[in-house]
Design a protein around this motif. Structure first.
Motif, mmCIF file in Angstrom:
data_model
loop_
_atom_site.group_PDB
_atom_site.id
_atom_site.type_symbol
_atom_site.label_atom_id
_atom_site.label_comp_id
_atom_site.label_asym_id
_atom_site.label_seq_id
_atom_site.Cartn_x
_atom_site.Cartn_y
_atom_site.Cartn_z
ATOM 1 N N CYS A 150 0.837 -1.214 0.000
ATOM 2 C CA CYS A 150 0.000 0.000 0.000
ATOM 3 C C CYS A 150 0.866 1.256 0.000
ATOM 4 O O CYS A 150 0.624 2.184 -0.777
ATOM 5 C CB CYS A 150 -0.934 0.018 1.200
ATOM 6 N N ARG A 151 1.864 1.287 0.848
ATOM 7 C CA ARG A 151 2.737 2.469 0.922
ATOM 8 C C ARG A 151 3.551 2.626 -0.365
ATOM 9 O O ARG A 151 3.666 3.734 -0.901
ATOM 10 C CB ARG A 151 3.666 2.360 2.123
ATOM 11 N N THR A 152 4.106 1.544 -0.853
ATOM 12 C CA THR A 152 4.951 1.606 -2.043
ATOM 13 C C THR A 152 4.147 2.028 -3.269
ATOM 14 O O THR A 152 4.582 2.895 -4.034
ATOM 15 C CB THR A 152 5.617 0.237 -2.296
ATOM 16 N N ILE A 153 2.993 1.438 -3.464
ATOM 17 C CA ILE A 153 2.170 1.751 -4.632
ATOM 18 C C ILE A 153 1.705 3.199 -4.570
ATOM 19 O O ILE A 153 1.704 3.902 -5.590
ATOM 20 C CB ILE A 153 0.979 0.775 -4.742
ATOM 21 N N GLY A 154 1.344 3.666 -3.388
ATOM 22 C CA GLY A 154 0.950 5.073 -3.248
ATOM 23 C C GLY A 154 2.067 6.019 -3.650
ATOM 24 O O GLY A 154 1.837 7.006 -4.358
ATOM 25 N N ARG A 155 3.290 5.720 -3.218
ATOM 26 C CA ARG A 155 4.435 6.565 -3.593
ATOM 27 C C ARG A 155 4.677 6.511 -5.102
ATOM 28 O O ARG A 155 4.973 7.535 -5.722
ATOM 29 C CB ARG A 155 5.681 6.134 -2.841
ATOM 30 N N MET A 156 4.558 5.331 -5.687
ATOM 31 C CA MET A 156 4.791 5.198 -7.127
ATOM 32 C C MET A 156 3.731 5.954 -7.926
ATOM 33 O O MET A 156 4.036 6.585 -8.927
ATOM 34 C CB MET A 156 4.844 3.732 -7.531
ATOM 35 N N ARG A 157 2.492 5.901 -7.478
ATOM 36 C CA ARG A 157 1.432 6.642 -8.158
ATOM 37 C C ARG A 157 1.695 8.134 -8.090
ATOM 38 O O ARG A 157 1.506 8.847 -9.069
ATOM 39 C CB ARG A 157 0.072 6.317 -7.552
ATOM 40 N N ALA A 158 2.157 8.619 -6.958
ATOM 41 C CA ALA A 158 2.473 10.040 -6.822
ATOM 42 C C ALA A 158 3.613 10.424 -7.765
ATOM 43 O O ALA A 158 3.555 11.462 -8.430
ATOM 44 C CB ALA A 158 2.839 10.364 -5.375
ATOM 45 N N ARG A 159 4.640 9.571 -7.845
ATOM 46 C CA ARG A 159 5.747 9.824 -8.771
ATOM 47 C C ARG A 159 5.263 9.850 -10.205
ATOM 48 O O ARG A 159 5.657 10.704 -10.994
ATOM 49 C CB ARG A 159 6.809 8.732 -8.628
ATOM 50 N N ASN A 160 4.384 8.908 -10.565
ATOM 51 C CA ASN A 160 3.864 8.850 -11.926
ATOM 52 C C ASN A 160 3.036 10.083 -12.264
ATOM 53 O O ASN A 160 3.091 10.582 -13.378
ATOM 54 C CB ASN A 160 3.025 7.589 -12.130
ATOM 55 N N ARG A 161 2.262 10.570 -11.292
ATOM 56 C CA ARG A 161 1.460 11.775 -11.535
ATOM 57 C C ARG A 161 2.360 12.966 -11.809
ATOM 58 O O ARG A 161 2.080 13.784 -12.672
ATOM 59 C CB ARG A 161 0.555 12.071 -10.343
ATOM 60 N N ARG A 162 3.434 13.098 -11.048
ATOM 61 C CA ARG A 162 4.359 14.213 -11.273
ATOM 62 C C ARG A 162 5.012 14.078 -12.645
ATOM 63 O O ARG A 162 5.197 15.076 -13.334
ATOM 64 C CB ARG A 162 5.409 14.255 -10.182
ATOM 65 N N ALA A 163 5.354 12.869 -13.045
ATOM 66 C CA ALA A 163 6.006 12.655 -14.336
ATOM 67 C C ALA A 163 5.050 12.955 -15.487
ATOM 68 O O ALA A 163 5.463 13.502 -16.508
ATOM 69 C CB ALA A 163 6.519 11.227 -14.443
ATOM 70 N N VAL A 164 3.775 12.635 -15.339
ATOM 71 C CA VAL A 164 2.796 12.896 -16.400
ATOM 72 C C VAL A 164 2.679 14.389 -16.638
ATOM 73 O O VAL A 164 2.583 14.842 -17.772
ATOM 74 C CB VAL A 164 1.416 12.294 -16.040
ATOM 75 N N GLY A 165 2.734 15.191 -15.606
ATOM 76 C CA GLY A 165 2.625 16.633 -15.750
ATOM 77 C C GLY A 165 3.812 17.249 -16.458
ATOM 78 O O GLY A 165 3.720 18.350 -16.981
#
Length: 141
Positions: A81-96
């Motif tokens: 849960c913690r790891t996937i949440g961090r990865m999703r946040a990283r992916n959102r920043r990269a998409v922008g």
């Protein structure tokens, strides 16, 4: 149906000694759970595979600190849960930060609209990042 007997089969001491066979058993047993969690949190394709690999890398690094106050499955789930949440946040920043294509589709919003939307989304996710872990996960899901 949950197979509670499956938890008993994963020996803790060989995991702590970092024996490859014990870790392979842990991965085999919990990979469906991790992949399902990745999918339920919106990851697809290569992002799903990367997140699962990152989860198990984090599990491997955390094994010496596992105190066995919960089952191995619960412990892996929490790390996931913690790891996937961090990865999703990283992916959102990269998409922008992606560059727009040279030939935008006629149905696409204008660059101004895209910029405004990106700014709004960024402020929203920055606010979510400031929440405690449980609240942020609830919003992300």
């Amino acid at each position: 149906m949950i197979d509670r007997d499956a938890e008993i089969e994963i020996p803790i001491e060989p995991l702590r000694r970092r024996e490859p066979a014990a870790f392979a058993m842990l991965v085999e047993r919990h990979q469906p759970l991790v992949l399902g969690l990745c999918q339920s949190m919106g990851l697809r394709g290569a992002d799903l595979d990367d997140a699962a690999a990152e989860v198990f890398a984090n599990v491997f690094r955390a094994i010496p600190g596992f105190e066995a106050r919960s089952t191995v499955g619960t412990w892996v789930y929490r790390i996931a849960c913690r790891t996937i949440g961090r990865m999703r946040a990283r992916n959102r920043r990269a998409v922008g930060s992606e560059l727009p294509s040279e030939h935008p589709d006629a149905g696409q919003p204008s660059p101004l609209r895209q910029s405004e939307d990106a700014e709004t989304y960024q402020r929203l996710w920055d606010a979510v990042a400031e929440l405690d872990e449980r609240e942020a996960m609830a919003i992300e899901m």
